[in-house]
Design a protein around this motif. Structure first.
Motif, PDB file in Angstrom:
ATOM      1  N   ARG A 211       0.922  -1.281   0.029  1.00 16.50           N
ATOM      2  CA  ARG A 211      -0.072  -0.028  -0.007  1.00 16.50           C
ATOM      3  C   ARG A 211       0.844   1.318  -0.022  1.00 16.50           C
ATOM      4  NH1 ARG A 211      -4.662  -1.639   4.263  1.00 16.50           N
ATOM      5  NH2 ARG A 211      -5.573  -3.396   2.983  1.00 16.50           N
ATOM      6  N   ASP A 212       2.124   1.271   0.130  1.00 14.67           N
ATOM      7  CA  ASP A 212       2.796   2.429   0.124  1.00 14.67           C
ATOM      8  C   ASP A 212       3.119   3.000  -1.188  1.00 14.67           C
ATOM      9  OD1 ASP A 212       4.853   4.439   0.806  1.00 14.67           O
ATOM     10  OD2 ASP A 212       6.541   3.212   0.955  1.00 14.67           O
ATOM     11  N   LEU A 213       2.662   4.034  -1.529  1.00  9.95           N
ATOM     12  CA  LEU A 213       2.418   4.728  -2.792  1.00  9.95           C
ATOM     13  C   LEU A 213       3.877   5.251  -3.487  1.00  9.95           C
ATOM     14  CD1 LEU A 213      -0.602   6.835  -2.487  1.00  9.95           C
ATOM     15  CD2 LEU A 213      -0.586   4.941  -3.255  1.00  9.95           C
ATOM     16  N   LEU A 214       4.704   5.032  -2.598  1.00  4.56           N
ATOM     17  CA  LEU A 214       6.255   5.488  -3.075  1.00  4.56           C
ATOM     18  C   LEU A 214       7.016   4.104  -3.238  1.00  4.56           C
ATOM     19  CD1 LEU A 214       7.452   8.334  -0.699  1.00  4.56           C
ATOM     20  CD2 LEU A 214       6.437   8.524  -3.024  1.00  4.56           C
ATOM     21  N   ALA A 215       6.532   3.078  -3.178  1.00  3.44           N
ATOM     22  CA  ALA A 215       7.271   1.660  -3.368  1.00  3.44           C
ATOM     23  C   ALA A 215       7.592   1.388  -4.584  1.00  3.44           C
ATOM     24  CB  ALA A 215       6.631   0.549  -2.706  1.00  3.44           C
ATOM     25  N   ILE A 216       6.469   1.782  -5.520  1.00  2.00           N
ATOM     26  CA  ILE A 216       6.714   1.515  -6.985  1.00  2.00           C
ATOM     27  C   ILE A 216       7.794   2.647  -7.752  1.00  2.00           C
ATOM     28  CG2 ILE A 216       5.488   1.246  -9.180  1.00  2.00           C
ATOM     29  CD1 ILE A 216       3.244  -0.025  -7.763  1.00  2.00           C
TER      30      ILE A 216
END
Length: 106
Positions: A33-38
């Motif tokens: 769910r971390d939006l910065l992971a991708i």
């Protein structure tokens, strides 16, 4: 001319390989769910690929990423992404509640 060739080679290498760090998983899993992971995985992969081709270009990318304007933009993006992440968590919980209570009847 040499820099443009290095960039073309880096782009070809980048497009010809897959992104092993960004595999498709369920959005309902907590760690995805971390939006910065991708974006972080993509940038890391691009940097590693470019550094294998040209050390000068990779140093330029590193200097660019560490510039004050990029750091400020990244901090602002992280702040806004945290807000969106909280809203996304709430939306997932509401969807789960509706699914279990209205559709499945639990």
């Amino acid at each position: 001319m040499l820099q443009s060739r290095a960039l073309v080679i880096a782009l070809i290498l980048l497009l010809s390989t897959t992104f092993p760090e960004v595999q498709s998983k369920s959005l309902f899993e907590k760690d995805r769910r971390d939006l910065l992971a991708i974006p972080e995985a993509i940038v890391s992969y691009c940097y590693e690929t470019v550094s294998k081709v040209s050390s000068k270009v990779s140093q330029f990318l590193l200097d660019t990423v560490q510039s004050p304007s990029v750091v400020a933009a990244r901090q602002r993006f992280a702040k806004e992404a945290a807000k969106v992440n909280v809203l996304f968590e709430q939306l997932i919980e509401k969807i789960k509640y509706l699914w279990y209570s209205k559709i499945l009847g639990y």
